[in-house]
Design a protein around this motif. Structure first.
Motif, PDB file in Angstrom:
ATOM      1  N   HIS A 424       0.695  -1.206  -0.151  1.00 44.94           N
ATOM      2  CA  HIS A 424      -0.040  -0.049  -0.007  1.00 44.94           C
ATOM      3  C   HIS A 424       0.969   0.942  -0.127  1.00 44.94           C
ATOM      4  O   HIS A 424       1.781   1.576   0.830  1.00 44.94           O
ATOM      5  CB  HIS A 424      -0.776   0.012   1.203  1.00 44.94           C
ATOM      6  CG  HIS A 424      -1.855  -1.229   1.298  1.00 44.94           C
ATOM      7  ND1 HIS A 424      -2.991  -1.124   0.478  1.00 44.94           N
ATOM      8  CD2 HIS A 424      -1.715  -2.126   2.153  1.00 44.94           C
ATOM      9  CE1 HIS A 424      -3.782  -2.261   0.995  1.00 44.94           C
ATOM     10  NE2 HIS A 424      -3.110  -2.955   1.786  1.00 44.94           N
ATOM     11  N   CYS A 478      -4.204   5.370   1.795  1.00 48.24           N
ATOM     12  CA  CYS A 478      -3.401   4.668   0.822  1.00 48.24           C
ATOM     13  C   CYS A 478      -3.808   5.388  -0.747  1.00 48.24           C
ATOM     14  O   CYS A 478      -4.875   5.799  -1.075  1.00 48.24           O
ATOM     15  CB  CYS A 478      -4.152   3.281   0.735  1.00 48.24           C
ATOM     16  SG  CYS A 478      -3.615   2.126  -0.558  1.00 48.24           S
ATOM     17  N   ILE A 480      -3.237   3.678  -3.676  1.00 46.48           N
ATOM     18  CA  ILE A 480      -4.162   3.070  -4.635  1.00 46.48           C
ATOM     19  C   ILE A 480      -5.552   3.858  -4.516  1.00 46.48           C
ATOM     20  O   ILE A 480      -6.168   3.831  -3.654  1.00 46.48           O
ATOM     21  CB  ILE A 480      -4.370   1.705  -4.319  1.00 46.48           C
ATOM     22  CG1 ILE A 480      -2.778   1.009  -4.261  1.00 46.48           C
ATOM     23  CG2 ILE A 480      -5.242   1.035  -5.095  1.00 46.48           C
ATOM     24  CD1 ILE A 480      -2.736  -0.338  -3.898  1.00 46.48           C
ATOM     25  N   HIS A 483      -8.549   2.003  -3.196  1.00 46.52           N
ATOM     26  CA  HIS A 483      -8.551   1.723  -1.758  1.00 46.52           C
ATOM     27  C   HIS A 483      -9.064   2.801  -1.210  1.00 46.52           C
ATOM     28  O   HIS A 483      -9.684   3.028  -0.325  1.00 46.52           O
ATOM     29  CB  HIS A 483      -6.963   1.408  -1.491  1.00 46.52           C
ATOM     30  CG  HIS A 483      -6.779  -0.033  -1.673  1.00 46.52           C
ATOM     31  ND1 HIS A 483      -5.512  -0.550  -1.316  1.00 46.52           N
ATOM     32  CD2 HIS A 483      -7.693  -1.016  -2.484  1.00 46.52           C
ATOM     33  CE1 HIS A 483      -5.623  -1.863  -1.898  1.00 46.52           C
ATOM     34  NE2 HIS A 483      -6.905  -2.400  -2.396  1.00 46.52           N
ATOM     35  N   MET A 488     -10.065   3.740   2.698  1.00 43.10           N
ATOM     36  CA  MET A 488      -8.793   3.387   3.624  1.00 43.10           C
ATOM     37  C   MET A 488      -8.091   4.771   3.617  1.00 43.10           C
ATOM     38  O   MET A 488      -7.115   5.034   3.070  1.00 43.10           O
ATOM     39  CB  MET A 488      -7.792   2.451   2.442  1.00 43.10           C
ATOM     40  CG  MET A 488      -6.811   1.828   3.184  1.00 43.10           C
ATOM     41  SD  MET A 488      -5.999   0.463   2.160  1.00 43.10           S
ATOM     42  CE  MET A 488      -4.795  -0.283   3.476  1.00 43.10           C
TER      43      MET A 488
HETATM   44 CU   LIG Z   1      -4.019   0.232  -0.460  1.00 36.17          CU
END
Ligand SMILES: [Cu+2]
Length: 495
Positions: A424, A478, A480, A483, A488
């Motif tokens: 991550h 995170c 991403i 995510h 997240m």
């Molecule tokens: Cu992530």
């Protein structure tokens, strides 16, 4: 090797899971959410998770198009500090003869480059010309939270907002992108991303290659999937675990090549992808030097064969083309060998630039290294079941508080899941920070500089020292983007 082992392990897990009735799942490794899912849903989820690391290869760049260089956004006043940035829709000819529907800043696709100097008092008029809400987030910029463009700062279609800030940080390559709640990944995917360069007295005195677009080249790497109509259909391309495409665009250029003189060339690498990690190297096996991290110059150039960037990370590298024969076919390639950017080395010799032995005075003090850990961040999960410290983002909840101007040590741990887990990339808004250690070891030499985004591998613990210059509520999350959109993310209030 590592990938193969991981894949084999995944296939076994999937086989075990699909062969079991839900009553006999290996419960100690499953969290409650998973227990409630049916087998086929689980299998689909695993497929998505597996594809993240492995399946989608990038097509090689054929090199048929010269790399596009983002324009420099001109200021509207003579002293160079008032800018207008519009988020807008448009159509872009990415493929010859076809128009792709895209988003862009002050244009149909991607954005211009904003160049600031340390000490500038900048005013930016941000305008949302999209049909949906958006925000303007300045990634890596140390600004007060009301100028940061987090999800609280949403502009409705047609709205505008003027932000003002003083540039109080050193020379660096930063970027800007939208950050609306739950919609970041789609808006970035469609093309909302631009660059920020900060210059200072030091960067101007270093005699590094600095002719923009000639020997100082921005490279925004983004992978995409185009549908049969050559459109960016995010809904069909989307992977909950991070959307990864087979088609690389650099600065929005399909099949790019870069023509360079026989001289040292500085490449400012930005991984602007939603989820793909890149490991950049030269196909010739030649080394290069890294000169800067996310937030500034390294103290000394670091010689490398390859450099890995997770989403949102930057690195500035210098390649010496004066040493490379023009007949050689040289290209920047990815770890798996796919050709990212072929170079055409012209016969012209260019500027004689040098790489100074000393570039900065970054330091991690004993005092900082001895500070106790006062914030713990546990990254966990996959697909839509991603959490930080067991929780999903809640805009009404403040997860941490920290005092303005006081350094604290955060410990970020990536807790493996039943599949082994995934890396991550962890980003904190509003500050540049220092890596103290990775698994209790000193960070690699090319990470001994200012960072705002770091990779955290499964089961890895990274300690950082961070101080905020300004007050307000900032995000940490995170990078991403799926995510992030799946929750997240957390909030820190700097008081
Ligand atoms: Cu992530």
């Amino acid at each position: 090797m590592g990938i193969k082992i991981k894949l084999a392990a995944m296939v076994i897990s999937v086989a075990v899971i699909s062969g079991c009735s839900s009553g006999s799942l290996p419960t100690e490794k499953m969290n409650h959410d998973m227990m409630e899912m049916g087998n086929s849903a689980m299998r689909n989820m695993m497929k998505g998770h597996m594809s993240h690391d492995t399946v989608v290869m990038l097509n090689d760049s054929t090199g048929e198009n010269e790399l596009k260089i983002p324009s420099i956004l001109e200021s509207e006043t003579e002293n160079g500090i008032v800018y207008t940035v519009r988020a807008q829709k448009g159509k872009t000819e990415i493929f010859d003869g076809t128009e792709t529907e895209t988003y862009g800043y002050n244009g149909s696709f991607l954005g211009p480059m904003l160049r600031f100097e340390e000490g500038d008092k900048v005013k930016i008029r941000t305008i949302n010309e999209l049909d949906e809400e958006t925000t303007f987030h300045w990634h890596g910029l140390e600004v007060s939270a009301d100028a940061d463009g987090g999800p609280h700062d949403s502009l409705k279609p047609g709205e505008e907002k003027v932000i003002e800030f003083e540039v109080t940080q050193e020379a660096a390559t930063l970027w800007f992108h939208p950050h609306p709640l739950g919609k970041t990944s789609e808006q970035v995917y469609k093309g909302l991303a631009g660059l920020i360069y900060i210059e200072d007295d030091n960067s101007k005195s270093l005699e590094l290659p600095s002719v923009y677009g000639e020997n100082d080249i921005p490279l925004v790497f983004q992978d995409r999937i185009f549908d049969d109509k050559k459109q960016l259909n995010y809904r069909s391309a989307m992977n909950e675990d991070g959307t990864i495409g087979n088609t690389l665009l650099i600065n929005g250029t399909l099949n790019p090549k870069l023509t360079v003189n026989k001289e040292k060339v500085r490449l400012r690498l930005l991984n602007g992808s939603n989820a793909r990690n890149f490991t950049f190297k030269l196909n010739t096996g030649d080394s290069f030097v890294q000169i800067a991290t996310d937030g500034g110059f390294l103290n000394e150039p670091v010689t490398l064969q390859e450099v890995t960037l997770t989403p949102a990370e930057r690195a500035e590298i210098v390649i010496d083309f004066s040493r490379i024969n023009t007949t050689d076919e040289v290209a920047l390639i990815n770890e798996d060998g796919s050709v990212l950017l072929p170079f055409r080395v012209s016969n012209q010799s260019g500027a004689i630039s040098r790489i100074p032995g000393v570039m900065n005075d970054f330091s991690l003090t004993d005092e900082e290294m001895d500070l106790p850990v006062t914030k713990k961040v546990e990254l966990f999960g996959m697909m839509h079941m991603v959490t930080i410290n067991g929780k999903k983002f809640n805009p009404e909840r403040i997860d941490f508080t920290q005092e303005q101007g006081v350094t604290e040590v955060w410990e970020i741990y990536n807790k493996p899941d039943m599949m082994g887990g995934m890396t991550h990339p962890f980003h904190i808004h509003g500050a540049q920070y220092k890596i103290i250690s990775r698994n209790e070891e000193a960070p690699p030499e090319n990470e001994r500089g200012w960072k705002d985004s770091i990779s955290v591998s499964p089961d890895e613990t990274v300690k950082i020292a961070i101080q905020f210059k300004h007050k307000g509520v900032y995000m940490f999350h995170c990078h991403i983007l799926e995510h992030e959109d799946n929750g997240m993310m957390g909030q820190i209030r700097v008081e």
